[in-house]
Design a protein around this motif. Structure first.
Motif, PDB file in Angstrom:
ATOM      1  N   GLU A  64     -24.376  85.047 -27.679  1.00  0.00           N
ATOM      2  CA  GLU A  64     -25.436  85.390 -28.627  1.00  0.00           C
ATOM      3  C   GLU A  64     -26.245  84.152 -29.013  1.00  0.00           C
ATOM      4  N   ALA A  65     -25.571  83.027 -29.232  1.00  0.00           N
ATOM      5  CA  ALA A  65     -26.284  81.795 -29.584  1.00  0.00           C
ATOM      6  C   ALA A  65     -27.178  81.348 -28.439  1.00  0.00           C
ATOM      7  N   ASP A  66     -26.684  81.450 -27.225  1.00  0.00           N
ATOM      8  CA  ASP A  66     -27.488  81.052 -26.071  1.00  0.00           C
ATOM      9  C   ASP A  66     -28.706  81.963 -25.914  1.00  0.00           C
ATOM     10  N   ARG A  67     -28.517  83.239 -26.199  1.00  0.00           N
ATOM     11  CA  ARG A  67     -29.623  84.172 -26.088  1.00  0.00           C
ATOM     12  C   ARG A  67     -30.706  83.864 -27.119  1.00  0.00           C
ATOM     13  N   HIS A  83     -26.805  77.632 -21.353  1.00  0.00           N
ATOM     14  CA  HIS A  83     -27.776  76.549 -21.489  1.00  0.00           C
ATOM     15  C   HIS A  83     -27.532  75.675 -22.717  1.00  0.00           C
ATOM     16  N   TYR A  84     -27.158  76.283 -23.830  1.00  0.00           N
ATOM     17  CA  TYR A  84     -27.096  75.556 -25.098  1.00  0.00           C
ATOM     18  C   TYR A  84     -25.667  75.298 -25.583  1.00  0.00           C
ATOM     19  N   ASN A  85     -24.699  76.038 -25.042  1.00  0.00           N
ATOM     20  CA  ASN A  85     -23.318  75.921 -25.522  1.00  0.00           C
ATOM     21  C   ASN A  85     -22.359  76.107 -24.348  1.00  0.00           C
ATOM     22  N   CYS A  86     -21.864  75.013 -23.797  1.00  0.00           N
ATOM     23  CA  CYS A  86     -20.892  75.117 -22.701  1.00  0.00           C
ATOM     24  C   CYS A  86     -19.569  75.644 -23.257  1.00  0.00           C
ATOM     25  N   ILE A  87     -19.002  76.622 -22.540  1.00  0.00           N
ATOM     26  CA  ILE A  87     -17.758  77.234 -22.989  1.00  0.00           C
ATOM     27  C   ILE A  87     -16.560  76.820 -22.125  1.00  0.00           C
ATOM     28  N   CYS A  88     -16.794  75.963 -21.159  1.00  0.00           N
ATOM     29  CA  CYS A  88     -15.751  75.619 -20.192  1.00  0.00           C
ATOM     30  C   CYS A  88     -14.491  75.046 -20.840  1.00  0.00           C
ATOM     31  N   GLU A  89     -14.665  74.193 -21.839  1.00  0.00           N
ATOM     32  CA  GLU A  89     -13.509  73.563 -22.471  1.00  0.00           C
ATOM     33  C   GLU A  89     -12.739  74.534 -23.364  1.00  0.00           C
ATOM     34  N   LEU A  90     -13.271  75.707 -23.599  1.00  0.00           N
ATOM     35  CA  LEU A  90     -12.615  76.689 -24.450  1.00  0.00           C
ATOM     36  C   LEU A  90     -11.741  77.659 -23.660  1.00  0.00           C
ATOM     37  N   VAL A  91     -11.772  77.555 -22.334  1.00  0.00           N
ATOM     38  CA  VAL A  91     -10.980  78.467 -21.505  1.00  0.00           C
ATOM     39  C   VAL A  91      -9.496  78.156 -21.674  1.00  0.00           C
ATOM     40  N   PRO A  92      -8.678  79.118 -22.127  1.00  0.00           N
ATOM     41  CA  PRO A  92      -7.243  78.862 -22.281  1.00  0.00           C
ATOM     42  C   PRO A  92      -6.533  78.905 -20.932  1.00  0.00           C
ATOM     43  N   ALA A  93      -5.676  77.939 -20.688  1.00  0.00           N
ATOM     44  CA  ALA A  93      -4.866  77.939 -19.461  1.00  0.00           C
ATOM     45  C   ALA A  93      -3.541  78.618 -19.788  1.00  0.00           C
ATOM     46  N   MET A 117     -43.686  72.710 -26.781  1.00  0.00           N
ATOM     47  CA  MET A 117     -42.562  73.654 -26.649  1.00  0.00           C
ATOM     48  C   MET A 117     -41.336  72.921 -26.110  1.00  0.00           C
ATOM     49  N   ARG A 118     -40.185  73.216 -26.724  1.00  0.00           N
ATOM     50  CA  ARG A 118     -38.961  72.547 -26.305  1.00  0.00           C
ATOM     51  C   ARG A 118     -38.517  73.020 -24.926  1.00  0.00           C
ATOM     52  N   THR A 119     -38.147  72.069 -24.074  1.00  0.00           N
ATOM     53  CA  THR A 119     -37.702  72.395 -22.729  1.00  0.00           C
ATOM     54  C   THR A 119     -36.311  73.012 -22.769  1.00  0.00           C
ATOM     55  N   LYS A 120     -36.112  74.069 -22.018  1.00  0.00           N
ATOM     56  CA  LYS A 120     -34.817  74.726 -21.967  1.00  0.00           C
ATOM     57  C   LYS A 120     -33.825  73.848 -21.219  1.00  0.00           C
ATOM     58  N   PRO A 121     -32.659  73.577 -21.807  1.00  0.00           N
ATOM     59  CA  PRO A 121     -31.680  72.712 -21.143  1.00  0.00           C
ATOM     60  C   PRO A 121     -31.212  73.280 -19.808  1.00  0.00           C
ATOM     61  N   THR A 122     -30.779  72.401 -18.944  1.00  0.00           N
ATOM     62  CA  THR A 122     -30.203  72.824 -17.667  1.00  0.00           C
ATOM     63  C   THR A 122     -28.883  73.547 -17.917  1.00  0.00           C
ATOM     64  N   PRO A 123     -28.658  74.696 -17.304  1.00  0.00           N
ATOM     65  CA  PRO A 123     -27.411  75.423 -17.561  1.00  0.00           C
ATOM     66  C   PRO A 123     -26.198  74.702 -16.995  1.00  0.00           C
ATOM     67  N   CYS A 124     -25.058  74.926 -17.615  1.00  0.00           N
ATOM     68  CA  CYS A 124     -23.804  74.384 -17.087  1.00  0.00           C
ATOM     69  C   CYS A 124     -23.547  75.021 -15.721  1.00  0.00           C
ATOM     70  N   PRO A 125     -23.227  74.256 -14.697  1.00  0.00           N
ATOM     71  CA  PRO A 125     -23.023  74.833 -13.363  1.00  0.00           C
ATOM     72  C   PRO A 125     -21.803  75.737 -13.277  1.00  0.00           C
ATOM     73  N   GLN A 126     -20.869  75.611 -14.236  1.00  0.00           N
ATOM     74  CA  GLN A 126     -19.670  76.452 -14.213  1.00  0.00           C
ATOM     75  C   GLN A 126     -19.862  77.741 -15.025  1.00  0.00           C
ATOM     76  N   CYS A 127     -20.153  77.612 -16.318  1.00  0.00           N
ATOM     77  CA  CYS A 127     -20.229  78.803 -17.168  1.00  0.00           C
ATOM     78  C   CYS A 127     -21.625  79.399 -17.237  1.00  0.00           C
ATOM     79  N   GLY A 128     -22.650  78.631 -16.891  1.00  0.00           N
ATOM     80  CA  GLY A 128     -24.006  79.149 -16.856  1.00  0.00           C
ATOM     81  C   GLY A 128     -24.752  79.149 -18.165  1.00  0.00           C
TER      82      GLY A 128
END
Length: 203
Positions: free
Chosen positions: A193-196, A14-24, A1-12
């Motif tokens: 949805e992808a992370d879920r 596991h599979y798709n970090c969204i931090c770089e998509l945050v508009p300033a 069974m594939r191990t679940k990746p460690t979640p991003c400490p900022q956005c939480g």
């Protein structure tokens, strides 16, 4: 069974970090989130998107016996003009509130208070918050349609918190910021949805 990746400490995620998509966004719109305590830890909460993207968005966690001090200070400030965004029989339209401000050469900054909770919780919060009774209320346009799909049993015509923020940006004549926030909102839903589903959107 594939191990679940460690979640991003900022956005939480596991599979798709969204931090770089945050508009300033360089926005002048001031939003005060009156957040129910159960929303604080909910991954589906969209008020957090407004906090991430807008420079003048603050979170105030609601407690029945202890109103948020920072928000009370704002309501007592003669240099500010707060409005509660909520459908109410005495509410004026959002357009009217914005036009009133535009017509005044030295208008006070508007502060929009959004109740960040389920509809049932929001009504309870209003009933148990007498300190909000004197705050003028603005209503959103009729016949709105939500695109929010991360929670079930959404009321017809009801919007999520981020969608309310998008409407406020549009009403305050910031269409570019509204488009950027809309894009971020849709990206958030796709990533959620992808992370879920334990999927990476990069695959």
């Amino acid at each position: 069974m594939r191990t679940k990746p460690t979640p991003c400490p900022q956005c939480g995620f596991h599979y798709n970090c969204i931090c770089e998509l945050v508009p300033a966004l360089s926005s002048e719109v001031r939003i005060e989130l009156l957040m129910h305590k159960t929303e604080v830890a909910r991954a589906t909460n969209t008020g957090q998107l407004l906090e991430h993207a807008l420079p003048y968005c603050r979170r105030h966690v609601w407690h029945r016996k202890a109103p948020p001090a920072e928000l009370l200070t704002l309501l007592a400030d003669p240099a500010a003009e707060p409005y509660l965004v909520f459908p109410d029989g005495s509410a004026i339209s959002l357009e009217s509130a914005v036009n009133r401000r535009t017509a005044k050469p030295e208008a006070k900054p508007l502060h929009f208070i959004i109740i960040d909770a389920t509809w049932q919780q929001a009504r309870k919060m209003l009933r148990k918050s007498p300190w909000l009774s004197d705050v003028p209320t603005v209503s959103l346009p009729d016949n709105l349609t939500t695109t929010y799909q991360l929670r079930r049993n959404q009321p017809e015509g009801g919007l999520c918190t981020c969608e309310v923020g998008i409407l406020l940006l549009e009403a305050m004549h910031e269409p570019g910021n509204a488009r950027a926030l809309t894009n971020y909102f849709h990206q958030f839903m796709a990533v959620f949805e992808a992370d879920r589903q334990h999927q990476s959107l990069s695959q």
